[in-house]
Design a protein around this motif. Sequence first.
Motif, PDB file in Angstrom:
ATOM      1  N   SER A  99      43.737  27.894  53.418  1.00 59.77           N
ATOM      2  CA  SER A  99      43.738  27.624  51.980  1.00 59.77           C
ATOM      3  C   SER A  99      44.343  28.790  51.202  1.00 59.77           C
ATOM      4  O   SER A  99      45.073  28.576  50.226  1.00 59.77           O
ATOM      5  CB  SER A  99      42.318  27.330  51.491  1.00 59.77           C
ATOM      6  OG  SER A  99      41.446  28.399  51.786  1.00 59.77           O
ATOM      7  N   TRP A 100      44.056  30.018  51.623  1.00 64.91           N
ATOM      8  CA  TRP A 100      44.657  31.165  50.928  1.00 64.91           C
ATOM      9  C   TRP A 100      46.159  31.200  51.166  1.00 64.91           C
ATOM     10  O   TRP A 100      46.930  31.636  50.303  1.00 64.91           O
ATOM     11  CB  TRP A 100      44.012  32.468  51.383  1.00 64.91           C
ATOM     12  CG  TRP A 100      44.613  33.677  50.718  1.00 64.91           C
ATOM     13  CD1 TRP A 100      45.359  34.665  51.289  1.00 64.91           C
ATOM     14  CD2 TRP A 100      44.551  33.994  49.318  1.00 64.91           C
ATOM     15  NE1 TRP A 100      45.756  35.578  50.351  1.00 64.91           N
ATOM     16  CE2 TRP A 100      45.273  35.204  49.134  1.00 64.91           C
ATOM     17  CE3 TRP A 100      43.963  33.384  48.212  1.00 64.91           C
ATOM     18  CZ2 TRP A 100      45.413  35.802  47.884  1.00 64.91           C
ATOM     19  CZ3 TRP A 100      44.094  33.986  46.967  1.00 64.91           C
ATOM     20  CH2 TRP A 100      44.819  35.178  46.811  1.00 64.91           C
ATOM     21  N   GLY A 101      46.592  30.705  52.321  1.00 63.26           N
ATOM     22  CA  GLY A 101      48.022  30.666  52.603  1.00 63.26           C
ATOM     23  C   GLY A 101      48.797  29.823  51.608  1.00 63.26           C
ATOM     24  O   GLY A 101      50.012  30.012  51.423  1.00 63.26           O
ATOM     25  N   LEU A 102      48.126  28.892  50.931  1.00 65.07           N
ATOM     26  CA  LEU A 102      48.804  28.054  49.941  1.00 65.07           C
ATOM     27  C   LEU A 102      49.224  28.851  48.704  1.00 65.07           C
ATOM     28  O   LEU A 102      50.119  28.417  47.977  1.00 65.07           O
ATOM     29  CB  LEU A 102      47.871  26.905  49.507  1.00 65.07           C
ATOM     30  CG  LEU A 102      47.375  25.960  50.608  1.00 65.07           C
ATOM     31  CD1 LEU A 102      46.434  24.910  50.007  1.00 65.07           C
ATOM     32  CD2 LEU A 102      48.552  25.286  51.300  1.00 65.07           C
ATOM     33  N   VAL A 103      48.571  29.983  48.450  1.00 63.64           N
ATOM     34  CA  VAL A 103      48.853  30.734  47.221  1.00 63.64           C
ATOM     35  C   VAL A 103      49.227  32.188  47.497  1.00 63.64           C
ATOM     36  O   VAL A 103      49.448  32.962  46.564  1.00 63.64           O
ATOM     37  CB  VAL A 103      47.636  30.714  46.268  1.00 63.64           C
ATOM     38  CG1 VAL A 103      47.307  29.282  45.858  1.00 63.64           C
ATOM     39  CG2 VAL A 103      46.416  31.382  46.895  1.00 63.64           C
TER      40      VAL A 103
END
Length: 369
Positions: free
Chosen positions: A11-15
């Motif tokens: 999920s952090w990879g999305l931003v």
Amino acid sequence: MTSLSTVLKESWGLVEDRQDRVAQHFYARLFLSDPQLRDLFPVQMDVQRGRLLGAIVSAVQNFDSPEDIDGYLRSLGRDHRKFHVTPEHYSQVKVALIDAIRAHAGERWNAVYEQAWNDVYDHIAAQMIAGAAEDTEPPYRHAEVIHHERRGADIAVFTCRPLQPLKFRAGQYVSLECHYQPRLWRTYSIANAPREDGTLEFHVRAAGGGWVSSALVRRLKAGDMLRIAAPMGSMTLDPQSRRDIVFVTGGTGLAPVKALLDELTRYNRTRFIHLFRGERQDDDFYDRRHLDEIAESCPWLTIVRAVSDEQGYPGERGAIPDVVSRHGPWRDHDFYVAGSGAMVNATLRRLTEMRIPSTRIKYDAFTDA
């Protein structure tokens, strides 16, 4: 089943490539929800902007074994009392954090990601709140600077005396705030073991963009007042170990090692100590005379100095992890590593290659960021 850590990292990879915008959104949302929260942060938000968000994200992403970090989270909660943080602030930060990530993650954000961030943040907040609640000590102490000395173009060693006694162990660090940079706290290791007079010694190098470190090196003077928060850190001597010790240091990573040496000089008779100091050039070895005096009076201490960037240096040359590996063998030793992040990481990799058990390695990495 996908692990919680994997979900969080995905999920952090999305931003991740939009961290600056996420941080701006986070603080805007936070201050909009409660304008008084702005008073908890430094005047220069460009210095602060990535710090809180980065710390939260790092804690969340490394949430593989909650039992391994709960002690650290409780100590972090005790430390955050210096910011006058209340339990209500944690919920406000959570709302702003998840809102900022959700807003910039786009269509791939889903309910699984949202629940994972909620659950982990709630655990982190609960541990920090519990740590703060169980602490009966003041959130910080005022201390008067009684001596300040430049030991090089960008290094200062200064001594201060807290107005109230500070309980700590050799090898621990504290957060400092000075009036030259209000509400900007930075961590520095205490360079001595506890003394009868209660004084504390600090070694500070002025980092290139370091607001606090530059003030402590170039502006601080005797008579100035500091604020010192609760001690933290576990790079302390193991009271059960009888193994010989290897210290590996670079730059002002010397500070916690000097504190550990200070403690050892008070009782050690049987353990051999090897101190490896790595610097770029010979002139960077500040505090050389005092260390040599300790070695002269303590036959169990051996000091090896090495430089990496000075061709004509008569002693050891090379990166300090390489120098350490040339000596030894070290399989029956305890290791303490302190210095810049790059130096510490390189040393830890080399110790792994040398098959030193991780349970016998303690370390601290220093940065003004």
